[in-house]
Scaffold this motif. Structure first.
Motif, mmCIF file in Angstrom:
data_model
loop_
_atom_site.group_PDB
_atom_site.id
_atom_site.type_symbol
_atom_site.label_atom_id
_atom_site.label_comp_id
_atom_site.label_asym_id
_atom_site.label_seq_id
_atom_site.Cartn_x
_atom_site.Cartn_y
_atom_site.Cartn_z
ATOM 1 N N ILE A 1 0.851 -1.185 0.000
ATOM 2 C CA ILE A 1 0.000 0.000 0.000
ATOM 3 C C ILE A 1 0.895 1.245 0.000
ATOM 4 O O ILE A 1 1.813 1.349 0.811
ATOM 5 C CB ILE A 1 -0.894 0.050 1.265
ATOM 6 C CG1 ILE A 1 -1.647 -1.257 1.468
ATOM 7 C CG2 ILE A 1 -1.851 1.232 1.205
ATOM 8 C CD1 ILE A 1 -2.710 -1.548 0.471
ATOM 9 N N VAL A 2 0.619 2.186 -0.907
ATOM 10 C CA VAL A 2 1.373 3.443 -0.970
ATOM 11 C C VAL A 2 0.527 4.510 -0.283
ATOM 12 O O VAL A 2 -0.597 4.779 -0.687
ATOM 13 C CB VAL A 2 1.683 3.836 -2.434
ATOM 14 C CG1 VAL A 2 2.525 5.103 -2.470
ATOM 15 C CG2 VAL A 2 2.398 2.697 -3.156
ATOM 16 N N LEU A 3 1.077 5.100 0.797
ATOM 17 C CA LEU A 3 0.331 6.039 1.633
ATOM 18 C C LEU A 3 1.028 7.389 1.736
ATOM 19 O O LEU A 3 2.258 7.463 1.728
ATOM 20 C CB LEU A 3 0.178 5.478 3.054
ATOM 21 C CG LEU A 3 -0.571 4.169 3.216
ATOM 22 C CD1 LEU A 3 -0.454 3.676 4.657
ATOM 23 C CD2 LEU A 3 -2.012 4.340 2.821
ATOM 24 N N GLY A 4 0.228 8.430 1.906
ATOM 25 C CA GLY A 4 0.759 9.771 2.114
ATOM 26 C C GLY A 4 -0.309 10.796 1.774
ATOM 27 O O GLY A 4 -1.368 10.462 1.232
ATOM 28 N N LEU B 1 4.058 -8.297 -7.075
ATOM 29 C CA LEU B 1 3.724 -7.173 -6.214
ATOM 30 C C LEU B 1 2.385 -6.616 -6.666
ATOM 31 O O LEU B 1 2.210 -6.303 -7.849
ATOM 32 C CB LEU B 1 4.777 -6.070 -6.311
ATOM 33 C CG LEU B 1 6.184 -6.392 -5.863
ATOM 34 C CD1 LEU B 1 7.085 -5.187 -6.083
ATOM 35 C CD2 LEU B 1 6.209 -6.826 -4.418
ATOM 36 N N GLN B 2 1.459 -6.520 -5.757
ATOM 37 C CA GLN B 2 0.181 -5.857 -6.017
ATOM 38 C C GLN B 2 0.298 -4.522 -5.287
ATOM 39 O O GLN B 2 0.230 -4.470 -4.062
ATOM 40 C CB GLN B 2 -0.955 -6.710 -5.468
ATOM 41 C CG GLN B 2 -2.329 -6.240 -5.872
ATOM 42 C CD GLN B 2 -3.410 -7.120 -5.296
ATOM 43 O OE1 GLN B 2 -3.627 -7.075 -4.087
ATOM 44 N NE2 GLN B 2 -4.047 -7.914 -6.129
ATOM 45 N N ILE B 3 0.513 -3.454 -6.048
ATOM 46 C CA ILE B 3 0.812 -2.145 -5.471
ATOM 47 C C ILE B 3 -0.448 -1.284 -5.515
ATOM 48 O O ILE B 3 -0.947 -0.968 -6.596
ATOM 49 C CB ILE B 3 1.963 -1.460 -6.228
ATOM 50 C CG1 ILE B 3 3.190 -2.387 -6.268
ATOM 51 C CG2 ILE B 3 2.315 -0.127 -5.569
ATOM 52 C CD1 ILE B 3 4.280 -1.918 -7.219
ATOM 53 N N TYR C 1 8.003 3.285 -11.031
ATOM 54 C CA TYR C 1 8.531 1.966 -10.657
ATOM 55 C C TYR C 1 8.014 0.867 -11.578
ATOM 56 O O TYR C 1 8.781 0.026 -12.046
ATOM 57 C CB TYR C 1 8.176 1.647 -9.200
ATOM 58 C CG TYR C 1 8.670 0.291 -8.766
ATOM 59 C CD1 TYR C 1 10.032 0.029 -8.683
ATOM 60 C CD2 TYR C 1 7.787 -0.730 -8.466
ATOM 61 C CE1 TYR C 1 10.500 -1.218 -8.313
ATOM 62 C CE2 TYR C 1 8.239 -1.979 -8.093
ATOM 63 C CZ TYR C 1 9.597 -2.218 -8.021
ATOM 64 O OH TYR C 1 10.044 -3.467 -7.660
ATOM 65 N N VAL C 2 6.714 0.877 -11.869
ATOM 66 C CA VAL C 2 6.112 -0.211 -12.648
ATOM 67 C C VAL C 2 6.290 -0.021 -14.153
ATOM 68 O O VAL C 2 6.667 -0.950 -14.865
ATOM 69 C CB VAL C 2 4.610 -0.363 -12.300
ATOM 70 C CG1 VAL C 2 3.937 -1.402 -13.180
ATOM 71 C CG2 VAL C 2 4.459 -0.742 -10.831
ATOM 72 N N ASP D 1 -6.378 2.690 -6.535
ATOM 73 C CA ASP D 1 -6.114 2.008 -7.792
ATOM 74 C C ASP D 1 -4.962 1.050 -7.507
ATOM 75 O O ASP D 1 -4.217 1.239 -6.543
ATOM 76 C CB ASP D 1 -5.715 3.039 -8.855
ATOM 77 C CG ASP D 1 -5.669 2.448 -10.255
ATOM 78 O OD1 ASP D 1 -6.213 1.346 -10.459
ATOM 79 O OD2 ASP D 1 -5.092 3.105 -11.145
ATOM 80 N N PHE D 2 -4.816 0.004 -8.322
ATOM 81 C CA PHE D 2 -3.652 -0.839 -8.116
ATOM 82 C C PHE D 2 -3.087 -1.331 -9.437
ATOM 83 O O PHE D 2 -3.770 -1.382 -10.454
ATOM 84 C CB PHE D 2 -3.953 -2.004 -7.165
ATOM 85 C CG PHE D 2 -4.683 -3.164 -7.792
ATOM 86 C CD1 PHE D 2 -3.979 -4.231 -8.316
ATOM 87 C CD2 PHE D 2 -6.065 -3.191 -7.831
ATOM 88 C CE1 PHE D 2 -4.649 -5.300 -8.889
ATOM 89 C CE2 PHE D 2 -6.743 -4.252 -8.390
ATOM 90 C CZ PHE D 2 -6.032 -5.314 -8.930
ATOM 91 N N VAL D 3 -1.798 -1.651 -9.400
ATOM 92 C CA VAL D 3 -1.092 -2.233 -10.534
ATOM 93 C C VAL D 3 -0.309 -3.432 -10.018
ATOM 94 O O VAL D 3 -0.120 -3.581 -8.801
ATOM 95 C CB VAL D 3 -0.136 -1.226 -11.216
ATOM 96 C CG1 VAL D 3 -0.900 -0.063 -11.811
ATOM 97 C CG2 VAL D 3 0.921 -0.740 -10.253
ATOM 98 N N THR D 4 0.132 -4.273 -10.923
ATOM 99 C CA THR D 4 0.955 -5.405 -10.511
ATOM 100 C C THR D 4 2.296 -5.354 -11.233
ATOM 101 O O THR D 4 2.411 -4.808 -12.333
ATOM 102 C CB THR D 4 0.272 -6.759 -10.814
ATOM 103 O OG1 THR D 4 0.010 -6.842 -12.207
ATOM 104 C CG2 THR D 4 -1.015 -6.907 -10.024
#
Length: 108
Positions: A12-15, A59-61, A28-29, A44-47
């Motif tokens: 999980i990307v938080l901020g 990675l499920q980001i 990164y992806v 939203d997510f990417v792998t």
């Protein structure tokens, strides 16, 4: 290459809003950067697949919205997460100061 094991990691990307979470994830992806800012709504997510030793790691980001009005959705997105990446804007002190709150919310 023979892959003997597969592993899924939910990240999980938080901020705070506008600190660059989506840009960081896209760089990164996809190795791409978009100069135009568009706020994330909800999440939203990417792998991304990585080969580490003899394992295939997916990675499920998850990119989360930083706006206050979406905080109540956070719990659902955090469920099952293996870790979080805390992001802040080096030019805005307040975004660094709120990292503790993001971290505590993630740990709940």
């Amino acid at each position: 290459m023979l892959i003997s094991d597969r592993m899924l990691l939910k990240v999980i990307v938080l901020g705070d809003s506008g600190v660059g979470k989506t840009s960081l994830m896209n760089q990164y992806v996809y190795k791409k950067f978009n100069k135009q800012y568009k706020a994330t709504i909800g999440a939203d997510f990417v792998t991304k697949e990585l080969h580490i030793d003899d394992k295939l790691v997916t990675l499920q980001i998850w990119d989360t919205a930083g706006q206050e009005r979406f905080h109540s959705l956070g719990v659902a997105f955090y469920r099952g997460a293996d870790c979080c990446v805390l992001v802040y804007d080096v030019n805005i002190q307040k975004t660094f100061e709120t990292l503790q709150t993001w971290h505590e919310e993630f740990l709940k």
